[in-house]
Design a protein around this motif. Structure first.
Motif, PDB file in Angstrom:
ATOM      1  N   UNK A  33      54.729 -27.595  11.872  1.00 28.03           N
ATOM      2  CA  UNK A  33      55.770 -26.783  12.518  1.00 28.03           C
ATOM      3  C   UNK A  33      55.873 -25.409  11.869  1.00 28.03           C
ATOM      4  N   UNK A  34      55.809 -25.367  10.546  1.00 25.03           N
ATOM      5  CA  UNK A  34      55.908 -24.078   9.836  1.00 25.03           C
ATOM      6  C   UNK A  34      54.687 -23.206  10.130  1.00 25.03           C
ATOM      7  N   UNK A  35      53.513 -23.821  10.162  1.00 18.60           N
ATOM      8  CA  UNK A  35      52.287 -23.067  10.473  1.00 18.60           C
ATOM      9  C   UNK A  35      52.346 -22.505  11.879  1.00 18.60           C
ATOM     10  N   UNK A  36      52.844 -23.280  12.824  1.00 14.08           N
ATOM     11  CA  UNK A  36      52.968 -22.814  14.206  1.00 14.08           C
ATOM     12  C   UNK A  36      53.940 -21.636  14.279  1.00 14.08           C
ATOM     13  N   UNK A  89      52.862 -17.906  15.506  1.00 13.68           N
ATOM     14  CA  UNK A  89      53.560 -17.261  16.615  1.00 13.68           C
ATOM     15  C   UNK A  89      54.153 -15.919  16.234  1.00 13.68           C
ATOM     16  N   UNK A  90      54.731 -15.851  15.045  1.00 13.89           N
ATOM     17  CA  UNK A  90      55.330 -14.600  14.579  1.00 13.89           C
ATOM     18  C   UNK A  90      54.253 -13.545  14.361  1.00 13.89           C
ATOM     19  N   UNK A  91      53.145 -13.952  13.749  1.00 11.73           N
ATOM     20  CA  UNK A  91      52.024 -13.039  13.531  1.00 11.73           C
ATOM     21  C   UNK A  91      51.508 -12.516  14.872  1.00 11.73           C
ATOM     22  N   UNK A  92      51.384 -13.385  15.856  1.00 13.17           N
ATOM     23  CA  UNK A  92      50.922 -12.966  17.187  1.00 13.17           C
ATOM     24  C   UNK A  92      51.889 -11.955  17.806  1.00 13.17           C
ATOM     25  N   UNK A  93      53.183 -12.149  17.612  1.00 14.69           N
ATOM     26  CA  UNK A  93      54.176 -11.230  18.170  1.00 14.69           C
ATOM     27  C   UNK A  93      54.109  -9.854  17.507  1.00 14.69           C
ATOM     28  N   UNK A  94      53.682  -9.797  16.265  1.00 17.42           N
ATOM     29  CA  UNK A  94      53.591  -8.535  15.535  1.00 17.42           C
ATOM     30  C   UNK A  94      52.240  -7.848  15.685  1.00 17.42           C
TER      31      UNK A  94
END
Length: 107
Positions: free
Chosen positions: A39-42, A46-51
């Motif tokens: 869950x933490x890796x996901x 996701x956050x990295x993809x948004x940035x």
């Protein structure tokens, strides 16, 4: 936001080449046990993809064990060539390899 004096330095003047980037972020998550890791890796992914700025650049001090391609993303083009030449001259046996390794020969 980045910019200012940092952005006025020529891209190939130092080992840090990504002076046009608008942001530099290190995203990490902590977890207490293996059951939380997925869950933490996901969340991190996701956050990295948004940035994502779309340039594929990397800051070497933020990399974990992500492979040679990511090290090359931190040192693009002529920067990589210059650092490899210095490595070959001063550390041809690759003694200092326990970091984000840049081998003395690129191949």
């Amino acid at each position: 936001m980045l910019g200012g004096g940092r952005a006025r330095v020529q891209v190939d003047a130092t080992a840090f080449a990504h002076r046009a980037a608008k942001i530099r972020v290190n995203v990490a998550a902590f977890y207490e046990g293996p059951d939380e890791m997925a869950a933490r890796s996901a969340w991190v992914d996701g956050f990295v993809a948004a940035l994502d700025q779309g340039d594929g650049s990397a800051y070497v001090n933020f990399l974990s064990d992500e492979g040679e391609a990511r090290v090359h993303a931190a040192y693009p083009g002529a920067t990589l060539d210059r650092l490899a030449a210095i490595q070959a001259q001063y550390d041809p046996a690759n003694l200092f390899r326990l970091h984000q390794n840049l081998p003395p020969t690129i191949g």
